[in-house]
Design a protein around this motif. Structure first.
Motif, PDB file in Angstrom:
ATOM      1  N   VAL A   1      12.436 -10.448 -29.753  1.00  0.00           N
ATOM      2  CA  VAL A   1      13.281 -11.434 -30.431  1.00  0.00           C
ATOM      3  C   VAL A   1      12.590 -12.792 -30.443  1.00  0.00           C
ATOM      4  CG1 VAL A   1      15.461 -12.701 -30.329  1.00  0.00           C
ATOM      5  CG2 VAL A   1      15.432 -10.228 -29.920  1.00  0.00           C
ATOM      6  N   ARG A   2      11.997 -13.146 -29.307  1.00  0.00           N
ATOM      7  CA  ARG A   2      11.312 -14.442 -29.233  1.00  0.00           C
ATOM      8  C   ARG A   2      10.134 -14.478 -30.203  1.00  0.00           C
ATOM      9  NH1 ARG A   2       7.449 -16.579 -25.081  1.00  0.00           N
ATOM     10  NH2 ARG A   2       7.571 -18.855 -25.167  1.00  0.00           N
ATOM     11  N   ALA A   3       9.352 -13.401 -30.255  1.00  0.00           N
ATOM     12  CA  ALA A   3       8.216 -13.349 -31.181  1.00  0.00           C
ATOM     13  C   ALA A   3       8.700 -13.443 -32.628  1.00  0.00           C
ATOM     14  CB  ALA A   3       7.430 -12.057 -30.962  1.00  0.00           C
TER      15      ALA A   3
ATOM     16  N   GLN B   1      19.515 -13.868 -41.977  1.00  0.00           N
ATOM     17  CA  GLN B   1      20.796 -13.896 -41.267  1.00  0.00           C
ATOM     18  C   GLN B   1      20.572 -13.701 -39.763  1.00  0.00           C
ATOM     19  OE1 GLN B   1      23.546 -10.849 -42.454  1.00  0.00           O
ATOM     20  NE2 GLN B   1      25.239 -11.699 -41.256  1.00  0.00           N
ATOM     21  N   TYR B   2      19.715 -12.763 -39.431  1.00  0.00           N
ATOM     22  CA  TYR B   2      19.445 -12.493 -38.011  1.00  0.00           C
ATOM     23  C   TYR B   2      18.753 -13.688 -37.352  1.00  0.00           C
ATOM     24  CZ  TYR B   2      18.268  -9.682 -33.895  1.00  0.00           C
ATOM     25  OH  TYR B   2      18.169  -9.186 -32.633  1.00  0.00           O
ATOM     26  N   PHE B   3      17.815 -14.308 -38.078  1.00  0.00           N
ATOM     27  CA  PHE B   3      17.104 -15.472 -37.547  1.00  0.00           C
ATOM     28  C   PHE B   3      18.075 -16.599 -37.208  1.00  0.00           C
ATOM     29  CE2 PHE B   3      13.948 -18.513 -36.737  1.00  0.00           C
ATOM     30  CZ  PHE B   3      14.151 -19.642 -37.509  1.00  0.00           C
ATOM     31  N   GLU B   4      19.006 -16.890 -38.102  1.00  0.00           N
ATOM     32  CA  GLU B   4      19.968 -17.975 -37.871  1.00  0.00           C
ATOM     33  C   GLU B   4      20.839 -17.689 -36.638  1.00  0.00           C
ATOM     34  OE1 GLU B   4      22.075 -18.240 -41.531  1.00  0.00           O
ATOM     35  OE2 GLU B   4      20.396 -19.139 -42.643  1.00  0.00           O
ATOM     36  N   GLN B   5      21.248 -16.435 -36.493  1.00  0.00           N
ATOM     37  CA  GLN B   5      22.147 -16.101 -35.389  1.00  0.00           C
ATOM     38  C   GLN B   5      21.417 -16.082 -34.045  1.00  0.00           C
ATOM     39  OE1 GLN B   5      23.800 -12.426 -36.876  1.00  0.00           O
ATOM     40  NE2 GLN B   5      25.585 -13.469 -37.751  1.00  0.00           N
ATOM     41  N   VAL B   6      20.239 -15.425 -34.007  1.00  0.00           N
ATOM     42  CA  VAL B   6      19.546 -15.345 -32.715  1.00  0.00           C
ATOM     43  C   VAL B   6      18.948 -16.696 -32.329  1.00  0.00           C
ATOM     44  CG1 VAL B   6      19.073 -12.875 -32.925  1.00  0.00           C
ATOM     45  CG2 VAL B   6      17.376 -14.542 -33.738  1.00  0.00           C
TER      46      VAL B   6
END
Length: 310
Positions: free
Chosen positions: A11-13, A68-73
Motif C-alpha cells: 500500500v505504501r509503495a 478512488q483507492y489512492f484517495e481513501q488509503v
C-alpha cells in the motif's frame, strides 16, 4: 480486521508511486529498487483483484478504481502518521528538564536523582548545567534552581527552595591527629578552598574573627567536589555549604568539628516554566519532600556532634 488488511508495504509503495506517477521516482523516494516497487504494486493488484494503474511509456496513470483507492488509503495513512506523531510527542513530554549550576548538579542533585528515577521510572530527568542567570526564553527548562535571585529574568517567579549555611568540615582522622577545639586552632591547620568559592574564608574571618595569617597553609582546587575529596582524605579543613555535604556526615566520611559556627548563605530559589506539565509537578513534589527529609536527617546527625562540642 487484521486478516482483511492488504500488505501494508505494498500500500505504501502504491501511494508513493501514485503521488509521483512514476515507479522510478517512487523507488528513489522509498530508497528501494525499481523492481521492488513494481513487485509491491503487482502484489496489491492481485490482492484487490483490480488494476490500479494504466502502464504507459514512462508514465503511470491511475485507473478510476486506482484513483478512488489512492484517495481513501492516503487519508488512512495520514491518520496513522498523525496518531504516531501525537503519541511520540506525548512520550517526549515525559521528560523534565532541570537547569542547575554544575556544582549543584554534581554535589546535590546527582546523588539524589536515583531515588526519583526509582520512584518514577516513567519520567526521565534531563539535567542541564549552566552558570548563566535563569532565562526561560533562552534556555527552555522545566525547572531552574539557583542560589540567590541575582539576574533572574523578570518573567520567572523565583520561589524559596531552602536555606543554606557554611560550616567547617574535616576528616575524623585529621582531627584525631590535630584537634580543632576552637576557631583559634584553625591556624594550625591547612585551609582548603575552591576557585569557585575563593572568598569563603575571607567572609568567614570577617564574620567570626581569626583573620588568616601570612604563614597560614592553604590548598586551592578548581571545584568544590575536589575540596571535599581532599578534606575526606585528611589534607585539611574546608568550608562547605551544608547543601553539598550529602551523606558525608552520616557515614562519617567528614565531621563538623564546630557546628555552632555557621555562616548563613544566600538561599536557593527555584522557578518553573510558564506551562507546568504534570511530570514537572511530580518532580517538584519529590524535590520538596527530599529537602524536608534532608533537613530532618541533618538535625539528627548534627545534634550529637553539637552536644559533644559544647
Amino acid at each position: 480486521m487484521i486478516n482483511s488488511l492488504p500488505p501494508l508495504n505494498a500500500v505504501r509503495a502504491f501511494t508513493v508511486a501514485a503521488h509521483h506517477q512514476s515507479i522510478t521516482r517512487a523507488a528513489q523516494a522509498l530508497h528501494v529498487s525499481h523492481s521492488a516497487v513494481s513487485r509491491h504494486i503487482k502484489l496489491l493488484e492481485e490482492h484487490l483483484g483490480v488494476l490500479l494503474f494504466e502502464r504507459r511509456i514512462r508514465q503511470l496513470v491511475l485507473t478510476p478504481a486506482g484513483q478512488q483507492y489512492f484517495e481513501q488509503v492516503s487519508a488512512g495513512l495520514s491518520q496513522i502518521a498523525d496518531a504516531t506523531a501525537t503519541l511520540k510527542q506525548h512520550a517526549s513530554l515525559r521528560t523534565v528538564t532541570i537547569n542547575v549550576r554544575p556544582t549543584f548538579a554534581m554535589l546535590w542533585l546527582a546523588p539524589r536523582l536515583p531515588e526519583f528515577v526509582a520512584l518514577h521510572p516513567d519520567i526521565q530527568p534531563n539535567v542541564v548545567t549552566s552558570t548563566q542567570a535563569p532565562d526561560h526564553a533562552r534556555d527552555g527548562f522545566d525547572v531552574v534552581i539557583r542560589r540567590g535571585r541575582d539576574g533572574w529574568a523578570p518573567a520567572i517567579d523565583a520561589q524559596v527552595l531552602f536555606e543554606d549555611d557554611l560550616v567547617l568540615v574535616a576528616a575524623p582522622s585529621l582531627l584525631e591527629r590535630l584537634a580543632l577545639e576552637d576557631l583559634d586552632a584553625l591556624s594550625r591547620h591547612t585551609l582548603l578552598t575552591a576557585k569557585t568559592r575563593r572568598e569563603d574564608w575571607h567572609h568567614w574571618a570577617r564574620q567570626f574573627g581569626g583573620a588568616q595569617s601570612e604563614t597560614q597553609a592553604t590548598l586551592q582546587f578548581d571545584h568544590m567536589h575536589l575540596v571535599l575529596q581532599a578534606a575526606a582524605q585528611g589534607l585539611g579543613v574546608a568550608l562547605c555549604p551544608t547543601s553539598f555535604l550529602g551523606d558525608d556526615l552520616s557515614n562519617e566520611r567528614l565531621t563538623c568539628p564546630l557546628p555552632q559556627w555557621r555562616m548563613p548563605l544566600p538561599r536557593y530559589y527555584y522557578g518553573v516554566a510558564p506551562q507546568v506539565t504534570a511530570q514537572t509537578q511530580v518532580f517538584l513534589d519529590w524535590l520538596f519532600s527530599r529537602i524536608e527529609q534532608d533537613a530532618t536527617q541533618a538535625d539528627r546527625v548534627c545534634a550529637p556532634i553539637k552536644e559533644a562540642s559544647c
